[in-house]
Design a protein around this motif. Structure first.
Motif, PDB file in Angstrom:
ATOM      1  N   UNK A 222      32.864  51.971  28.330  1.00 19.18           N
ATOM      2  CA  UNK A 222      33.915  50.996  28.057  1.00 19.18           C
ATOM      3  C   UNK A 222      33.768  49.836  29.031  1.00 19.18           C
ATOM      4  N   UNK A 223      32.826  48.930  28.753  1.00 21.11           N
ATOM      5  CA  UNK A 223      32.526  47.819  29.660  1.00 21.11           C
ATOM      6  C   UNK A 223      33.743  46.910  29.844  1.00 21.11           C
ATOM      7  N   UNK A 224      34.572  46.748  28.821  1.00 21.09           N
ATOM      8  CA  UNK A 224      35.744  45.880  28.952  1.00 21.09           C
ATOM      9  C   UNK A 224      36.727  46.436  29.978  1.00 21.09           C
ATOM     10  N   UNK A 225      37.002  47.751  29.909  1.00 17.27           N
ATOM     11  CA  UNK A 225      37.864  48.344  30.935  1.00 17.27           C
ATOM     12  C   UNK A 225      37.203  48.243  32.311  1.00 17.27           C
ATOM     13  N   UNK A 226      35.899  48.459  32.382  1.00 16.60           N
ATOM     14  CA  UNK A 226      35.192  48.403  33.660  1.00 16.60           C
ATOM     15  C   UNK A 226      35.339  47.011  34.289  1.00 16.60           C
ATOM     16  N   UNK A 227      35.242  45.956  33.474  1.00 16.71           N
ATOM     17  CA  UNK A 227      35.367  44.605  34.011  1.00 16.71           C
ATOM     18  C   UNK A 227      36.765  44.386  34.579  1.00 16.71           C
ATOM     19  N   UNK A 228      37.792  44.798  33.854  1.00 18.73           N
ATOM     20  CA  UNK A 228      39.155  44.609  34.343  1.00 18.73           C
ATOM     21  C   UNK A 228      39.346  45.298  35.692  1.00 18.73           C
ATOM     22  N   UNK A 229      38.874  46.539  35.781  1.00 20.94           N
ATOM     23  CA  UNK A 229      39.047  47.282  37.023  1.00 20.94           C
ATOM     24  C   UNK A 229      38.213  46.662  38.145  1.00 20.94           C
ATOM     25  N   UNK A 230      36.998  46.227  37.822  1.00 11.21           N
ATOM     26  CA  UNK A 230      36.154  45.593  38.831  1.00 11.21           C
ATOM     27  C   UNK A 230      36.810  44.330  39.378  1.00 11.21           C
ATOM     28  N   UNK A 231      37.481  43.561  38.533  1.00 10.38           N
ATOM     29  CA  UNK A 231      38.193  42.357  38.992  1.00 10.38           C
ATOM     30  C   UNK A 231      39.275  42.744  40.001  1.00 10.38           C
ATOM     31  N   UNK A 232      40.090  43.772  39.655  1.00  7.76           N
ATOM     32  CA  UNK A 232      41.185  44.163  40.542  1.00  7.76           C
ATOM     33  C   UNK A 232      40.660  44.739  41.853  1.00  7.76           C
ATOM     34  N   UNK A 233      39.618  45.571  41.777  1.00 10.22           N
ATOM     35  CA  UNK A 233      39.078  46.165  43.010  1.00 10.22           C
ATOM     36  C   UNK A 233      38.381  45.110  43.867  1.00 10.22           C
ATOM     37  N   UNK A 234      37.660  44.176  43.229  1.00  8.53           N
ATOM     38  CA  UNK A 234      37.010  43.106  43.987  1.00  8.53           C
ATOM     39  C   UNK A 234      38.045  42.238  44.683  1.00  8.53           C
ATOM     40  N   UNK A 235      39.152  41.958  44.030  1.00 10.95           N
ATOM     41  CA  UNK A 235      40.211  41.176  44.672  1.00 10.95           C
ATOM     42  C   UNK A 235      40.777  41.916  45.873  1.00 10.95           C
ATOM     43  N   UNK A 236      40.924  43.251  45.757  1.00 13.49           N
ATOM     44  CA  UNK A 236      41.420  44.043  46.880  1.00 13.49           C
ATOM     45  C   UNK A 236      40.432  44.004  48.042  1.00 13.49           C
ATOM     46  N   UNK A 237      39.141  44.170  47.736  1.00 16.27           N
ATOM     47  CA  UNK A 237      38.127  44.144  48.792  1.00 16.27           C
ATOM     48  C   UNK A 237      38.085  42.782  49.470  1.00 16.27           C
TER      49      UNK A 237
END
Length: 927
Positions: free
Chosen positions: A872-887
């Motif tokens: 599910x690349x679309x879900x992966x992108x959303x989560x990657x955005x949120x985690x990258x913002x946290x990092x």
């Protein structure tokens, strides 16, 4: 200009034209019109009449059927021709209300109508001005003929959107609204379809003709009043022997045809100027009589027309006998009958005022064979074909050749009406003629034999309709099939009545069930399936008929009363019979609905099992359409459980399948699996990172479903389409489809889907910042859906609700809701949403008054892992955005960039979608 040629008008005449055209279809009083044309001069009314006459002459009013100006006695004038303005076509002008799709459903207009031209003009103007007119008069006066003529006169102004409803086909007043709705192709899912009918017509510019209202007058009056009040663009033209007496109604008393006076000095020329005499002579000549009327003969004709009170039908019946009996003998026969049977009292029963006597007389002139055939033809409700008549009316004593000849004679004598439909001729007994024939006493055994033949014939008709259904070219053809359903209903009523044949009724109900499902007439499907199942005995139980009845009962229960246990029981019983019989198609007929049942209640693991069973059964058939059905069911189930790669393979195999088999189409299943697979594929494509392909597939599937005009299928497609637009961030398209979805659900009485529409409205409000309102709508939606056991969208709406709670500061409440939702997902198998659920929980953990970044990061990491496992690349992108913002917020931009960039680079399309734009913005800030 007229046809490119200037029309010479005087100044006052032109001013008169401008005043009328400026207010088309509106009655302008004479004084008001004179004040506009002669603002500074006092003139007599004769001046206005002079200029109106000049206008009519200049425009050719009345020539070749052209109508421009109508006179309303005592009221004024009205411009009734169609008017278009150049400004109407300007760019950006708002579109007109959409007419009802499909063909215009009006009876054919008479080639020539005698003595009604001015009445038609007046009625046309009155209908335009007041929107609701009832044509009132005794039976046989010509109300229906005039109403049909008016409808054709004004049809262009409605862009062809018109429906003619003959209530003479009804015996139950409770079916008035249902009859109108079914003729419009609407499904019937409640005992009172009037609210759905009102919603369907509320914004449409539409002409509705309600014919023969007198015997269902209370129900017809109530429906007309509600439509008039709630649908401001609907014009209603009713015919009845008495006024409906409701708000908004304008009554038009249709007078009998004018007859010559009782004048000893009457000449033939003078008599033939009266429409009653004209009609008599025309019909007598058409029937083969040779009339050379002198002054002496015309007195007889005039006396006959007066004796018949100028009633059009009575005159036609009398004229039709002149060829056989001569003018004088016809009058003698008529006088004999009228002297005994014409009551002439206002308090007499409506059916016996004038036409009853005429029909009595006409019946006396028929041969014994014609009488027998007429009585037998009364078994039909509405139109019938010659094939049907020959099959039902024929008996050991009356062979087909005799029946054919008798019907031909009855048509010639105006006892049977005809209507061509394409290359075929349809026949029909007029409503009063049928009622008269049904009142004639016949032997009970003969009546039962006739009714049984009627039921048997329409059982065969249903079998043919089922086979032809997939080949019908459009929705209009499917709607036309409803004309035969009137006879099916009548046959079912007899079969399950006091003196009926229950065994025949069981077979008829089983054959009718697939057609009822295909037409989305779910209330009727439920009624007759239940009735037939209760009538089963040891000889009929556990056979093919019970199997089809249980399947139909389960489907209709599912959509009318929610996914109750009764639906599950019925479907399981049907499947058990199918498995005992060993027929693969019968099993698919049940496995498909059972798959849908478990999808709707949110039991996704069971849905997978039913889909797998369908695949195993379909593999034994060697039928491509059956295999395609199995691909559809399995692909949908795998999509919902998060197995996206396998789901995509199954769904692509389903949608690539070409011709559909009627044995696996909505004729049996109650829904179109091909369309359902198409929208599920669109969702799968988005989840896998192909947003442009997803939207393209969505729009193609929605277009196909719209053209099918199948309410259940279109609802499924629109429902899932909205979710895709929310995912892409295209709120404008989501709002557009939401409006279509809600309007469709409202007009089709789809209770659960109305709740879904309100839920989507709540999600839209939350996304646009109105969280409090959004929360209320989503919660209300979920309460309704839980009550109906419709759990397909529970996870999606819980996600929206949790985000709305967080937006209003109730973060802990939102997290608790997500935890409960996660437990439901684990129990039911709704794993496709789990990566998003974990991501949203991580975001809420960061939004707490005391943020929990470690716990949030753990949720994000779990979401990423599950997204990759599901592809599910679309879900992966959303989560990657949120985690990258946290990092990045923790001072780790390199880690953030290393996490997000590879996910972003795997996309090859959809750069204008919300998530990819958000990712691009974040990457730009990371360097």
């Amino acid at each position: 200009m007229k046809d490119g040629v200037p029309v010479e008008l005087g100044a006052r005449t032109l001013d008169t034209l401008i005043a009328l055209v400026s207010r088309p279809n509106e009655v302008i009083g004479k004084r008001e019109l004179m004040a506009e044309v002669w603002p500074d001069v006092i003139v007599e009314e004769g001046s206005l009449r002079f200029h109106i006459a000049g206008l009519r002459k200049a425009m050719g009013d009345g020539r070749d059927g052209a109508r421009y100006i109508a006179t309303l006695a005592g009221r004024g004038y009205c411009f009734v021709a169609p008017v278009s303005r150049s400004a109407d076509k300007a760019e950006g002008a708002p579109p007109a209300a959409a007419p009802v799709p499909g063909a215009t459903f009006l009876p054919a207009r008479l080639a020539r109508m005698v003595g009604r031209e001015e009445g038609v003009r007046t009625l046309s103007a009155q209908l335009a001005a007041s929107r609701f007119v009832t044509v009132v008069g005794p039976g046989g006066v010509g109300k229906t003929t005039v109403a049909v003529a008016v409808a054709h006169e004004v049809l262009e102004g409605f862009a062809g959107a018109a429906l003619f409803v003959d209530f003479g086909m009804l015996s139950d007043p409770a079916m008035v609204a249902a009859s109108v709705a079914s003729m419009l192709g609407m499904p019937i899912r409640s005992d009172d379809p009037a609210p759905s009918l009102i919603a369907f017509l509320r914004d449409r510019h539409f002409l509705l003709i309600l014919d023969n209202c007198e015997h269902v007058i209370e129900a017809a009056a109530t429906l007309a009043e509600r439509l008039f009040a709630a649908a401001p663009q609907v014009h209603i033209l009713a015919t009845s022997r008495e006024a409906l007496r409701v708000e908004g109604e304008q009554v038009h008393h249709l007078a009998p045809l004018a007859c010559p006076p009782d004048d000893p000095g009457l000449t033939a020329a003078a008599a033939l100027a009266f429409p009653a005499t004209q009609l008599f002579v025309e019909r007598a000549t058409a029937s083969g009589a040779r009339l050379d009327l002198g002054d002496a003969d015309v007195a007889i004709v005039a006396g006959l027309c007066r004796r018949l009170d100028g009633m059009a039908l009575a005159i036609e019946l009398a004229a039709g006998r002149v060829g056989a009996y001569g003018l004088q003998q016809t009058v003698t026969l008529l006088d004999q009958r009228l002297s005994l049977l014409w009551p002439g009292q206002r308090t007499a029963p409506a059916r016996q005022k004038t036409l009853q006597a005429t029909l009595d007389w006409s019946y006396g002139l028929l041969s014994e064979l014609e009488r027998v055939v007429l009585r037998r033809l009364a078994v039909f409700v509405g139109h019938f074909t010659m094939e049907a008549a020959l099959a039902i009316v024929t008996s050991p004593t009356v062979d087909q050749a005799l029946v054919f000849g008798a019907i031909d004679s009855l048509v010639a004598k105006s006892m049977v009406a005809t209507r061509p439909v394409g290359a075929m001729m349809r026949y029909r007994l007029l409503e009063t003629t049928r009622a008269y024939a049904l009142d004639i006493r016949v032997d009970d055994a003969e009546l039962a034999d006739l009714a049984l033949r009627h039921a048997t014939y329409y059982r065969r008709w249903l079998d043919r309709a089922e086979a032809e259904w997939p080949t019908l070219p459009n929705a209009a053809e499917r709607v036309y099939r409803l004309s035969g359903l009137g006879n099916v209903r009548a046959a079912l009523e007899w079969c399950f009545g006091a003196n009926g044949d229950v065994r025949a009724g069981i077979g008829l109900a089983a054959a009718a069930a697939p057609i009822f499902l295909a037409m989305s007439l779910l209330t009727e499907c439920l009624r007759w399936s239940q009735r037939a199942i209760l009538a089963l005995d040891d000889a009929t139980r556990a056979g093919t008929e019970e199997m089809h009845l249980q399947a139909a009962l389960g489907m209709s229960l599912m959509f009318t009363r929610g996914s109750a246990e009764e639906a599950r029981t019925a479907l399981n019983r049907g499947l058990a019979i199918a498995e005992d019989r060993g027929d693969a198609f019968d099993q698919l007929h049940l496995l498909g609905p059972l798959h849908m049942f478990h999808v709707r209640i949110g039991d996704f693991r069971s849905a997978v099992r039913y889909a797998q069973r369908s695949a195993a059964v379909a593999a034994t058939t060697q039928d491509p359409a059956a295999v395609a059905l199995a691909h559809s069911l399995l692909g949908i189930a795998l999509h919902l459980t998060g197995d996206l790669d396998d789901a995509r393979a199954e769904l692509e195999a389903a949608v690539q399948h070409g011709p559909r088999s009627h044995r696996t189409s909505q004729i049996y299943l109650g829904f179109d699996h091909h369309s359902w697979a198409g929208i599920a594929l669109a969702r799968t494509l988005w989840l896998q990172g192909h947003p442009d392909q997803a939207v393209d597939r969505l729009r193609r599937t929605a277009g196909d479903a719209q053209r099918m005009v199948h309410p259940v299928t279109l609802s499924v497609v629109l429902n899932w389409a909205i979710s895709i637009f929310f995912w892409t961030g295209d709120l404008r398209s989501a709002e557009e489809y939401m409006g279509r979805f809600i309007a469709h659900a409202e007009s089709q009485s789809m209770g659960p889907y109305l709740a879904v529409g309100r839920g989507y409205g709540g999600e839209m409000a939350i996304r646009r910042g109105d969280a409090e309102s959004g929360i209320a709508h989503v919660r209300g939606c979920l309460e309704e859906l839980h009550a109906a056991r419709y759990e397909l969208l529970t996870t999606a709406f819980n996600l929206s609700l949790a985000q709305g709670l967080a937006a209003t500061g109730r973060v802990a409440e939102g997290i608790a809701l997500l935890d409960e939702t996660a437990r439901l997902v684990e129990a039911n198998g709704d794993h496709s949403y789990m990566p998003e659920l974990l991501r949203v929980k991580g975001a809420l953990l960061l939004a707490m008054p005391q943020p929990m970044p470690d716990a949030a990061e753990a949720c994000f990491r779990q979401s990423l892992e599950l997204s990759r496992r599901q592809a599910a690349l679309a879900w992966e992108l959303r989560t990657a955005i949120d985690l990258a913002a946290l990092l990045a917020a923790q001072g780790r931009p390199a880690d953030a960039r290393a996490l997000l960039r590879p996910v972003f680079d795997r996309f090859g399309e959809g750069w204008d979608t919300a998530d990819l734009q958000a990712a691009a913005r974040l990457l730009a800030t990371l360097g």
